[in-house]
Design a protein around this motif. Structure first.
Motif, mmCIF file in Angstrom:
data_model
loop_
_atom_site.group_PDB
_atom_site.id
_atom_site.type_symbol
_atom_site.label_atom_id
_atom_site.label_comp_id
_atom_site.label_asym_id
_atom_site.label_seq_id
_atom_site.Cartn_x
_atom_site.Cartn_y
_atom_site.Cartn_z
ATOM 1 N N ILE A 194 0.988 -0.811 0.033
ATOM 2 C CA ILE A 194 0.390 -0.278 0.266
ATOM 3 C C ILE A 194 0.539 1.480 -0.106
ATOM 4 C CG2 ILE A 194 -1.620 1.964 1.415
ATOM 5 C CD1 ILE A 194 -2.723 -1.499 2.148
ATOM 6 N N TYR A 195 0.730 2.171 -1.123
ATOM 7 C CA TYR A 195 1.610 3.201 -0.971
ATOM 8 C C TYR A 195 0.695 3.776 -0.457
ATOM 9 C CZ TYR A 195 4.104 6.531 -3.635
ATOM 10 O OH TYR A 195 4.796 7.440 -3.518
ATOM 11 N N ILE A 196 2.078 4.435 0.586
ATOM 12 C CA ILE A 196 1.650 6.523 1.373
ATOM 13 C C ILE A 196 2.437 7.510 1.501
ATOM 14 C CG2 ILE A 196 1.511 7.251 3.396
ATOM 15 C CD1 ILE A 196 0.031 4.394 4.518
ATOM 16 N N ASP A 197 1.945 8.574 0.602
ATOM 17 C CA ASP A 197 2.740 9.266 0.535
ATOM 18 C C ASP A 197 2.753 10.729 1.509
ATOM 19 O OD1 ASP A 197 4.572 11.787 -0.099
ATOM 20 O OD2 ASP A 197 2.898 12.085 -2.588
ATOM 21 N N SER A 198 3.803 10.240 2.007
ATOM 22 C CA SER A 198 3.559 11.901 3.843
ATOM 23 C C SER A 198 3.972 13.359 3.605
ATOM 24 C CB SER A 198 4.076 10.475 4.586
ATOM 25 O OG SER A 198 6.191 11.128 4.314
ATOM 26 N N THR A 199 4.818 13.485 1.871
ATOM 27 C CA THR A 199 4.537 15.170 1.432
ATOM 28 C C THR A 199 4.264 16.030 2.223
ATOM 29 O OG1 THR A 199 5.786 13.657 -0.365
ATOM 30 C CG2 THR A 199 5.591 16.185 -0.281
ATOM 31 N N ASN A 200 2.233 15.513 2.458
ATOM 32 C CA ASN A 200 1.939 16.694 3.528
ATOM 33 C C ASN A 200 0.937 16.207 4.230
ATOM 34 O OD1 ASN A 200 2.079 18.415 1.150
ATOM 35 N ND2 ASN A 200 1.699 17.493 -0.178
ATOM 36 N N MET A 201 1.748 14.964 4.912
ATOM 37 C CA MET A 201 1.070 14.248 6.111
ATOM 38 C C MET A 201 1.686 14.519 7.468
ATOM 39 S SD MET A 201 -0.175 10.870 4.457
ATOM 40 C CE MET A 201 -1.050 9.987 5.736
ATOM 41 N N ILE A 202 1.543 14.834 8.119
ATOM 42 C CA ILE A 202 2.717 14.946 9.292
ATOM 43 C C ILE A 202 2.303 13.713 9.980
ATOM 44 C CG2 ILE A 202 1.347 16.839 10.379
ATOM 45 C CD1 ILE A 202 -0.259 16.018 12.066
ATOM 46 N N ILE A 203 3.023 13.292 11.031
ATOM 47 C CA ILE A 203 3.559 12.276 11.534
ATOM 48 C C ILE A 203 2.321 11.121 12.159
ATOM 49 C CG2 ILE A 203 4.668 10.447 13.291
ATOM 50 C CD1 ILE A 203 6.489 11.048 11.403
ATOM 51 N N GLU A 204 0.916 11.778 12.785
ATOM 52 C CA GLU A 204 0.105 11.059 13.924
ATOM 53 C C GLU A 204 -0.645 10.433 12.259
ATOM 54 O OE1 GLU A 204 2.071 14.077 14.643
ATOM 55 O OE2 GLU A 204 1.886 13.671 16.271
#
Ligand code: DC
Length: 221
Positions: A194-204
């Protein structure tokens, strides 16, 4: 029966923090495979062994003991090296060391052994593709090179290290290229990850998303 969560992705995507937090929330044993490559690298530096000296590398691998405590501390041949493996000397050499076939074979064996019969979350580059191709959950955690460079700059600042953005970005892009184009166990997304792009996400947000995915997968089993 054990439950395996594989987290792969490039340097700076947030794998370390995310893996630790998801592991704590779900009571999974957290295994940082990058730290294992760092231990081998430190051991080679301690013994002043160069990358060309294959026989000596093999001798080191035959007797190496890496102990990853549940507290997060890492012991190499009985010595606590949690800090030493993050120092520049190791940073600069770990990528070429990780290309060595014997090193990868030895660590693959150790990684599978550590996980036997346990519920684990393991982070690295090739966990979902090579180490545990049948992992229960596979995540590929990514972020843009620019965002990863910004995060690295922030970490450097916190450590009091002065660095230029251009240099950090170039380093990241060079490392991505080396890690993803190498012959053995290259960094690549497993087909079923499953691909998760964390560029615009906070850790939580990333942690919550993975916890949810794992929860759903556990229900299906
Ligand atoms: O995640 P890290 O920065 O601590 O990893 C250190 C190096 O080890 C990095 O250059 C990639 C390599 N590595 C690898 O080849 N395979 C893994 N499963 C984990 C790390």
């Amino acid at each position: 029966m054990s439950f395996v969560v594989a987290i792969d992705g490039p340097a700076g995507a947030g794998k370390g923090t995310v893996t630790k937090q998801v592991g704590e929330k779900l009571e999974l044993i957290n295994i940082d495979t990058g730290a294992m490559f760092r231990c081998v690298t430190l051991n080679l530096l301690q013994e002043k062994i160069r990358l060309e000296e294959q026989e000596k590398i093999q001798e080191i691998l035959d007797k190496i003991e890496i102990d990853m405590k549940e507290t997060g501390e890492i012991f190499l041949n009985g010595e606590c090296v949690s800090h030493k493996i993050r120092e520049d000397e190791v940073n600069n050499l770990v990528s070429p060391v990780s290309l060595n076939k014997s090193v990868r074979e030895k660590l693959l064996e150790l990684q599978r052994k550590i996980a036997q019969g346990k519920d684990i979350i393991m982070e690295g580059r090739d966990i979902g593709t090579v180490v545990f191709p049948n992992a229960d959950v596979k995540i590929y955690l990514d972020a843009s090179p620019e965002e990863r460079a910004k995060r690295r700059m922030k970490q450097n600042e916190e450590k009091g290290i002065n660095s230029s953005y251009e240099e950090v970005l170039k380093n990241i892009m060079d490392r991505d290229k080396r890690d993803s184009t190498r012959d053995i166990a290259p960094l690549k997304r497993a087909k079923d990850a499953i691909y998760i792009d964390s560029t615009n996400m906070i850790i939580e947000e990333v942690v919550d998303k993975i916890v949810e995915i794992v929860g759903e997968r556990k229900k299906e089993r």
